[in-house]
Motif scaffolding. Structure first.
Motif, PDB file in Angstrom:
ATOM      1  N   SER A 139      51.746 -58.036 -12.059  1.00  0.00           N
ATOM      2  CA  SER A 139      52.266 -58.575 -13.316  1.00  0.00           C
ATOM      3  C   SER A 139      53.698 -58.120 -13.542  1.00  0.00           C
ATOM      4  CB  SER A 139      51.402 -58.107 -14.491  1.00  0.00           C
ATOM      5  OG  SER A 139      52.001 -58.473 -15.717  1.00  0.00           O
ATOM      6  N   PRO A 140      54.560 -59.013 -14.020  1.00  0.00           N
ATOM      7  CA  PRO A 140      55.930 -58.601 -14.315  1.00  0.00           C
ATOM      8  C   PRO A 140      56.044 -57.865 -15.646  1.00  0.00           C
ATOM      9  CG  PRO A 140      55.674 -60.911 -14.803  1.00  0.00           C
ATOM     10  CD  PRO A 140      54.370 -60.436 -14.203  1.00  0.00           C
ATOM     11  N   VAL A 141      55.044 -57.993 -16.506  1.00  0.00           N
ATOM     12  CA  VAL A 141      55.121 -57.373 -17.830  1.00  0.00           C
ATOM     13  C   VAL A 141      54.188 -56.184 -18.001  1.00  0.00           C
ATOM     14  CG1 VAL A 141      55.975 -59.425 -18.986  1.00  0.00           C
ATOM     15  CG2 VAL A 141      53.527 -59.092 -18.780  1.00  0.00           C
ATOM     16  N   ALA A 142      53.094 -56.140 -17.281  1.00  0.00           N
ATOM     17  CA  ALA A 142      52.138 -55.026 -17.401  1.00  0.00           C
ATOM     18  C   ALA A 142      52.434 -54.007 -16.304  1.00  0.00           C
ATOM     19  CB  ALA A 142      50.714 -55.532 -17.302  1.00  0.00           C
ATOM     20  N   ARG A 143      53.470 -53.247 -16.497  1.00  0.00           N
ATOM     21  CA  ARG A 143      53.883 -52.242 -15.526  1.00  0.00           C
ATOM     22  C   ARG A 143      53.664 -50.871 -16.102  1.00  0.00           C
ATOM     23  NH1 ARG A 143      54.167 -53.895 -10.574  1.00  0.00           N
ATOM     24  NH2 ARG A 143      55.162 -55.863 -10.370  1.00  0.00           N
ATOM     25  N   PRO A 144      53.469 -49.833 -15.352  1.00  0.00           N
ATOM     26  CA  PRO A 144      53.289 -49.815 -13.902  1.00  0.00           C
ATOM     27  C   PRO A 144      51.883 -50.268 -13.518  1.00  0.00           C
ATOM     28  CG  PRO A 144      53.062 -47.601 -14.737  1.00  0.00           C
ATOM     29  CD  PRO A 144      53.399 -48.480 -15.920  1.00  0.00           C
ATOM     30  N   ARG A 145      51.695 -50.522 -12.245  1.00  0.00           N
ATOM     31  CA  ARG A 145      50.431 -51.034 -11.732  1.00  0.00           C
ATOM     32  C   ARG A 145      50.347 -50.656 -10.256  1.00  0.00           C
ATOM     33  NH1 ARG A 145      47.147 -55.540 -13.207  1.00  0.00           N
ATOM     34  NH2 ARG A 145      48.370 -55.766 -15.091  1.00  0.00           N
ATOM     35  N   VAL A 203      47.247 -45.774 -13.102  1.00  0.00           N
ATOM     36  CA  VAL A 203      48.678 -45.679 -12.842  1.00  0.00           C
ATOM     37  C   VAL A 203      49.470 -45.570 -14.145  1.00  0.00           C
ATOM     38  CG1 VAL A 203      50.657 -46.868 -11.809  1.00  0.00           C
ATOM     39  CG2 VAL A 203      48.452 -46.874 -10.639  1.00  0.00           C
ATOM     40  N   ALA A 204      49.009 -46.227 -15.189  1.00  0.00           N
ATOM     41  CA  ALA A 204      49.708 -46.199 -16.476  1.00  0.00           C
ATOM     42  C   ALA A 204      49.760 -44.793 -17.076  1.00  0.00           C
ATOM     43  CB  ALA A 204      49.051 -47.158 -17.453  1.00  0.00           C
ATOM     44  N   VAL A 205      48.804 -43.945 -16.720  1.00  0.00           N
ATOM     45  CA  VAL A 205      48.799 -42.576 -17.252  1.00  0.00           C
ATOM     46  C   VAL A 205      49.246 -41.550 -16.202  1.00  0.00           C
ATOM     47  CG1 VAL A 205      47.091 -43.045 -19.047  1.00  0.00           C
ATOM     48  CG2 VAL A 205      46.320 -42.300 -16.785  1.00  0.00           C
ATOM     49  N   GLY A 206      49.861 -42.038 -15.119  1.00  0.00           N
ATOM     50  CA  GLY A 206      50.444 -41.128 -14.144  1.00  0.00           C
ATOM     51  C   GLY A 206      49.546 -40.679 -13.016  1.00  0.00           C
ATOM     52  N   ARG A 207      48.361 -41.272 -12.864  1.00  0.00           N
ATOM     53  CA  ARG A 207      47.472 -40.924 -11.739  1.00  0.00           C
ATOM     54  C   ARG A 207      47.649 -41.988 -10.652  1.00  0.00           C
ATOM     55  NH1 ARG A 207      43.510 -39.636 -16.047  1.00  0.00           N
ATOM     56  NH2 ARG A 207      42.813 -41.790 -15.806  1.00  0.00           N
ATOM     57  N   TYR A 208      48.210 -41.572  -9.514  1.00  0.00           N
ATOM     58  CA  TYR A 208      48.542 -42.526  -8.454  1.00  0.00           C
ATOM     59  C   TYR A 208      47.581 -42.469  -7.277  1.00  0.00           C
ATOM     60  CZ  TYR A 208      52.824 -43.073 -11.060  1.00  0.00           C
ATOM     61  OH  TYR A 208      53.722 -43.329 -12.046  1.00  0.00           O
ATOM     62  N   ASP A 209      46.456 -41.840  -7.430  1.00  0.00           N
ATOM     63  CA  ASP A 209      45.469 -41.742  -6.363  1.00  0.00           C
ATOM     64  C   ASP A 209      44.605 -43.001  -6.387  1.00  0.00           C
ATOM     65  OD1 ASP A 209      43.517 -41.086  -4.549  1.00  0.00           O
ATOM     66  OD2 ASP A 209      43.191 -39.078  -5.350  1.00  0.00           O
ATOM     67  N   LEU A 210      44.622 -43.761  -5.311  1.00  0.00           N
ATOM     68  CA  LEU A 210      43.917 -45.043  -5.270  1.00  0.00           C
ATOM     69  C   LEU A 210      42.459 -44.929  -4.833  1.00  0.00           C
ATOM     70  CD1 LEU A 210      46.683 -47.279  -3.666  1.00  0.00           C
ATOM     71  CD2 LEU A 210      46.166 -46.912  -6.078  1.00  0.00           C
ATOM     72  N   ARG A 211      41.988 -43.733  -4.553  1.00  0.00           N
ATOM     73  CA  ARG A 211      40.617 -43.596  -4.037  1.00  0.00           C
ATOM     74  C   ARG A 211      39.561 -44.144  -4.984  1.00  0.00           C
ATOM     75  NH1 ARG A 211      41.416 -37.591  -1.714  1.00  0.00           N
ATOM     76  NH2 ARG A 211      42.693 -37.551  -3.564  1.00  0.00           N
ATOM     77  N   ALA A 212      39.742 -43.987  -6.281  1.00  0.00           N
ATOM     78  CA  ALA A 212      38.747 -44.505  -7.238  1.00  0.00           C
ATOM     79  C   ALA A 212      38.681 -46.030  -7.174  1.00  0.00           C
ATOM     80  CB  ALA A 212      39.085 -44.042  -8.648  1.00  0.00           C
ATOM     81  N   LEU A 213      39.826 -46.694  -7.043  1.00  0.00           N
ATOM     82  CA  LEU A 213      39.827 -48.158  -6.934  1.00  0.00           C
ATOM     83  C   LEU A 213      39.202 -48.613  -5.623  1.00  0.00           C
ATOM     84  CD1 LEU A 213      43.370 -48.906  -8.371  1.00  0.00           C
ATOM     85  CD2 LEU A 213      41.171 -49.355  -9.475  1.00  0.00           C
ATOM     86  N   ILE A 214      39.473 -47.888  -4.557  1.00  0.00           N
ATOM     87  CA  ILE A 214      38.879 -48.217  -3.257  1.00  0.00           C
ATOM     88  C   ILE A 214      37.365 -48.059  -3.328  1.00  0.00           C
ATOM     89  CG2 ILE A 214      38.759 -47.521  -0.830  1.00  0.00           C
ATOM     90  CD1 ILE A 214      41.766 -46.700  -1.165  1.00  0.00           C
ATOM     91  N   GLU A 215      36.910 -47.012  -3.984  1.00  0.00           N
ATOM     92  CA  GLU A 215      35.464 -46.793  -4.125  1.00  0.00           C
ATOM     93  C   GLU A 215      34.831 -47.892  -4.984  1.00  0.00           C
ATOM     94  OE1 GLU A 215      31.810 -45.671  -3.469  1.00  0.00           O
ATOM     95  OE2 GLU A 215      33.539 -44.886  -2.388  1.00  0.00           O
ATOM     96  N   GLN A 216      35.524 -48.348  -6.014  1.00  0.00           N
ATOM     97  CA  GLN A 216      35.004 -49.450  -6.832  1.00  0.00           C
ATOM     98  C   GLN A 216      34.827 -50.703  -5.981  1.00  0.00           C
ATOM     99  OE1 GLN A 216      36.993 -50.194 -10.593  1.00  0.00           O
ATOM    100  NE2 GLN A 216      37.485 -48.019 -10.757  1.00  0.00           N
ATOM    101  N   ARG A 225      45.833 -51.184 -13.301  1.00  0.00           N
ATOM    102  CA  ARG A 225      46.834 -50.607 -14.191  1.00  0.00           C
ATOM    103  C   ARG A 225      46.369 -49.323 -14.870  1.00  0.00           C
ATOM    104  NH1 ARG A 225      48.751 -51.040 -19.540  1.00  0.00           N
ATOM    105  NH2 ARG A 225      50.996 -50.873 -19.599  1.00  0.00           N
ATOM    106  N   ASP A 226      45.086 -49.177 -15.097  1.00  0.00           N
ATOM    107  CA  ASP A 226      44.552 -48.098 -15.927  1.00  0.00           C
ATOM    108  C   ASP A 226      45.020 -46.707 -15.516  1.00  0.00           C
ATOM    109  OD1 ASP A 226      43.320 -50.210 -17.129  1.00  0.00           O
ATOM    110  OD2 ASP A 226      41.302 -49.696 -16.462  1.00  0.00           O
TER     111      ASP A 226
END
Length: 114
Positions: A46-52, A16-29, A13-14
């Motif tokens: 999550s239905p309540v913690a959006r966006p994600r 994406v919540a601030v508008g960064r949609y690049d998944l490379r950092a999560l893939i690297e993690q 969520r971190d």
């Protein structure tokens, strides 16, 4: 006695919540978690913690760049996912990453649906 297994929950969520949609950092993690010896990597929904970040899109990309780590959904809500999801189109993956020629063993994937 079985040895304990340790997993890592990706912070989907971190960024994406601030508008960064690049998944490379999560893939690297996830790659780093495998390198460090973690047994599994999890992506939540999550239905309540959006966006994600979309967990299935993210885990698919991770499966293409990891070898042994188990991948799973911490929670998966199928009703929230559709082919028309704007989140899927807006998230970007590194173009040079392609799935391996063989299929990913199903024993690496754990789906937890609600």
């Amino acid at each position: 006695m079985r040895k304990p297994e340790v997993g890592y929950l990706l912070p989907t969520r971190d960024d994406v919540a601030v508008g960064r949609y690049d998944l490379r950092a999560l893939i690297e993690q996830a790659r780093r978690a495998e390198f460090l010896g973690f047994d599994s990597v999890w992506a939540g929904d999550s239905p309540v913690a959006r966006p994600r970040a979309d967990p299935l899109l993210l885990l698919s990309a991770i499966a293409a760049v990891t070898d042994r780590i188990t991948l799973g959904t911490a929670v998966l809500l199928p009703a929230l996912h559709s082919r028309q999801s704007k989140r899927c189109r807006r998230c970007s993956l590194e173009p040079s990453r392609r799935p391996p020629t063989g299929s990913t063993p199903t024993s690496r994937l754990v789906l937890a649906t609600w």
